[in-house]
Design an enzyme around this catalytic site. Structure first.
Site, PDB file in Angstrom:
ATOM      1  N   HIS A 263      38.598  40.090  36.007  1.00 38.71           N
ATOM      2  CA  HIS A 263      39.212  39.340  34.910  1.00 38.71           C
ATOM      3  C   HIS A 263      38.584  37.939  34.803  1.00 38.71           C
ATOM      4  O   HIS A 263      38.088  37.534  33.746  1.00 38.71           O
ATOM      5  CB  HIS A 263      40.718  39.248  35.159  1.00 38.71           C
ATOM      6  N   GLU A 264      38.598  37.222  35.918  1.00 35.11           N
ATOM      7  CA  GLU A 264      38.093  35.843  35.876  1.00 35.11           C
ATOM      8  C   GLU A 264      36.587  35.818  35.626  1.00 35.11           C
ATOM      9  O   GLU A 264      36.074  34.906  34.982  1.00 35.11           O
ATOM     10  CB  GLU A 264      38.465  35.096  37.167  1.00 35.11           C
ATOM     11  N   HIS A 267      36.030  35.837  31.990  1.00 35.03           N
ATOM     12  CA  HIS A 267      36.132  34.485  31.420  1.00 35.03           C
ATOM     13  C   HIS A 267      34.843  33.701  31.684  1.00 35.03           C
ATOM     14  O   HIS A 267      34.320  33.010  30.812  1.00 35.03           O
ATOM     15  CB  HIS A 267      37.289  33.720  32.078  1.00 35.03           C
TER      16      HIS A 267
HETATM   17 ZN    ZN Z   1      42.727  35.253  31.698  1.00 37.38          ZN
END
Ligand code: ZN
Length: 502
Positions: A263-264, A267
């Site tokens: 997830h990170e 980003h």
């Molecule tokens: Zn997030």
């Protein structure tokens, strides 16, 4: 005579440097800072916010903006300069309404609130946290009062995270999403799904090795990236050549660290993919939090929890952990990571129930800001709504109202961007699969560069040049909608559960 655009760019570059300094303090506070460092960090963040707010709103910025607007008049609307002037003018008009003293106090209170939250969450002590939340809400109301051109108080807050989006638009999308998700969850709750492969004992160092291996496939570059441990995972960047992601580990559950890291990293890839020409300007960041979250959730869920990538993950897990997992097969893993079951913790929720966690927070935030709900009644309201939406009883505030960092840090109006991110990710996923017919084979072979490059080309490189609507029009040909996400989810879950779900 230097052009006004160049002078404006120079001024904004200095403000970007102040932003880097604040970002580093935030990163430090959540990763490396010793426990007693909080008060000094709060003061420093307050001072930095005061400096940058004063410098941004002063008359000189306004004068440069005015002259720069005249200079770019007639330039192509999608040119960097025209986009820069448009974005900065909008932000400047909003920021000039806010007294510097209030902006600085919000930064200071957010930092102090976060420190109080860490302790309150650990002790499951809502009463200890309540005064900080009261203060943050009071500041948020004063902030809202600075504006008279928003339809409702919540619009002014939402606009900071998802510019130009209205509360009523979000509410309509959420109503449509909820109408699809509630019966889907009810239907799937009649079935069981074995996810025992994800539960057991997983030493942190082995989990770290797995996560490092996976983010490396995604594009984590050891020269320009870091990965550190934290309580509430986040990603940040100081330009495309300094990207920092964070994770947390659960020694009893494999999903937390692995999917948190993906997830990170999603980003981080967004920030790393922004065009070099936009660096050190306000255009050199992700467009909005909704678009940002579409990137993290696309990598975490559509890739990470997808059938194709399970061909890569299962052998990796088998090699790293061995033992009972030595023969883990891709299909078993795919089913385990997509088990649908209502749960208490948002960040660990499955893809079907996740958005209900967001809708609940979106509703409570509006009630708090408008004064329809008092802080002292918040835990009770939270628990009642968890019961209503997810059919669960909240055993303590640590697993209830205290689980998220956002309100402690003054981030009110933020949550809805997570569910908007799901919808945008659904739209991008639909389009990239149409554009790259062999994407499935690429992913199952561990080749993720085709997907990453498509995202750079269609989303990342533009930074904040366009509005969300403009960016989506270019990338997928229309505005945010729920349909693609819902059909993606139903398609996947019908494979997982081997039942028709259309
Ligand atoms: Zn997030």
């Amino acid at each position: 005579m230097t052009s006004a655009v160049l002078q404006l760019r120079e001024r904004l570059a200095g403000l970007e440097d102040l932003r880097v300094a604040s970002g580093l303090l935030h990163w430090d506070q959540q990763t490396m800072m010793p426990p007693t460092g909080g008060p000094q960090h709060a003061e420093a963040l307050g001072t930095l916010e005061q400096l940058s707010h004063e410098r941004f709103i002063d008359a000189e910025t306004g004068r440069l903006l005015h002259s720069a607007a005249a200079e770019v008049d007639g330039a192509a609307p999608e040119s960097d300069d025209a986009c820069l002037v448009r974005l900065v003018r909008r932000r400047w008009e909003k920021a000039t309404r806010v007294p510097t003293e209030l902006a600085a106090e919000m930064a200071r209170a957010g930092s102090a609130g976060q420190e109080a939250w860490v302790a309150a969450r650990r002790d499951s002590d809502f009463a200890a946290f309540a005064p900080y939340l009261e203060h943050n809400l009071e500041l948020a109301r004063r902030y809202v009062d600075c504006f008279d051109d928003f339809e409702c108080p919540y619009d002014a807050l939402l606009d900071d995270y998802q510019p130009e989006m209205k509360t009523t638009d979000v509410a309509a999308l959420f109503a449509a999403l909820k109408a699809e998700l509630v019966p889907l969850i009810a239907k799937l709750s009649q079935y069981t799904m074995d996810d025992s492969s994800l539960h057991g004992h997983f030493p942190v160092e082995s989990q770290r090795k797995l996560a490092q291996e996976v983010v490396r496939l995604m594009g984590f570059d050891g020269r320009g990236w870091r990965m550190d441990d934290t309580v509430h995972p986040f990603a940040t960047s100081f330009g495309s050549s300094d990207v920092r992601i964070t994770t947390r580990w659960d020694e009893t559950y494999l999903g937390t660290g692995l999917f948190g890291a993906m997830h990170e990293c999603g980003h981080g890839l967004y920030e790393a993919g922004i065009a070099p020409a936009l660096q050190r300007t306000p255009l050199g960041h992700g467009q909005s939090l909704g678009v940002h979250e579409s990137q993290s959730r696309l990598w975490e869920n559509m890739v990470g929890r997808g059938r194709d990538f399970s061909e890569v993950l299962a052998p990796l897990i088998a090699t790293i952990f061995g033992g009972e997992l030595a023969n883990l097969d891709p299909l078993t893993l795919f089913r385990a990571v997509n088990r649908i079951r209502p749960s208490l913790i948002r960040v660990e929720a499955d893809e079907a129930t996740y958005s209900l966690h967001i809708i609940l927070r979106f509703e409570l935030e509006q009630e708090l800001i408008e004064g329809r709900l008092a802080v002292r009644d918040l835990p009770e309201a939270w628990n009642a709504r968890i019961e209503e939406y997810l059919g669960l009883t909240v055993p303590d505030d640590r697993r209830g109202v205290l689980q998220d960092v956002h309100w402690s840090a003054g981030l009110i109006g933020y949550f809805s961007t997570y569910a908007l991110g799901n919808m945008i990710a659904g739209q991008l996923w639909w389009k990239v699969r149409a554009d790259l017919p062999d994407l499935s084979q690429q992913i199952s072979a561990g080749r993720l560069d085709g997907l990453r490059e498509w995202l750079v080309e269609n989303v990342h490189r533009y930074g904040s040049k366009f509005t969300t609507a403009e960016l989506l029009e270019r990338a997928v040909g229309g505005p945010i909608e729920t349909g693609p996400f819902v059909s993606y989810l139903k398609g996947k879950l019908s494979d997982v559960y081997e039942i028709p779900l259309s």
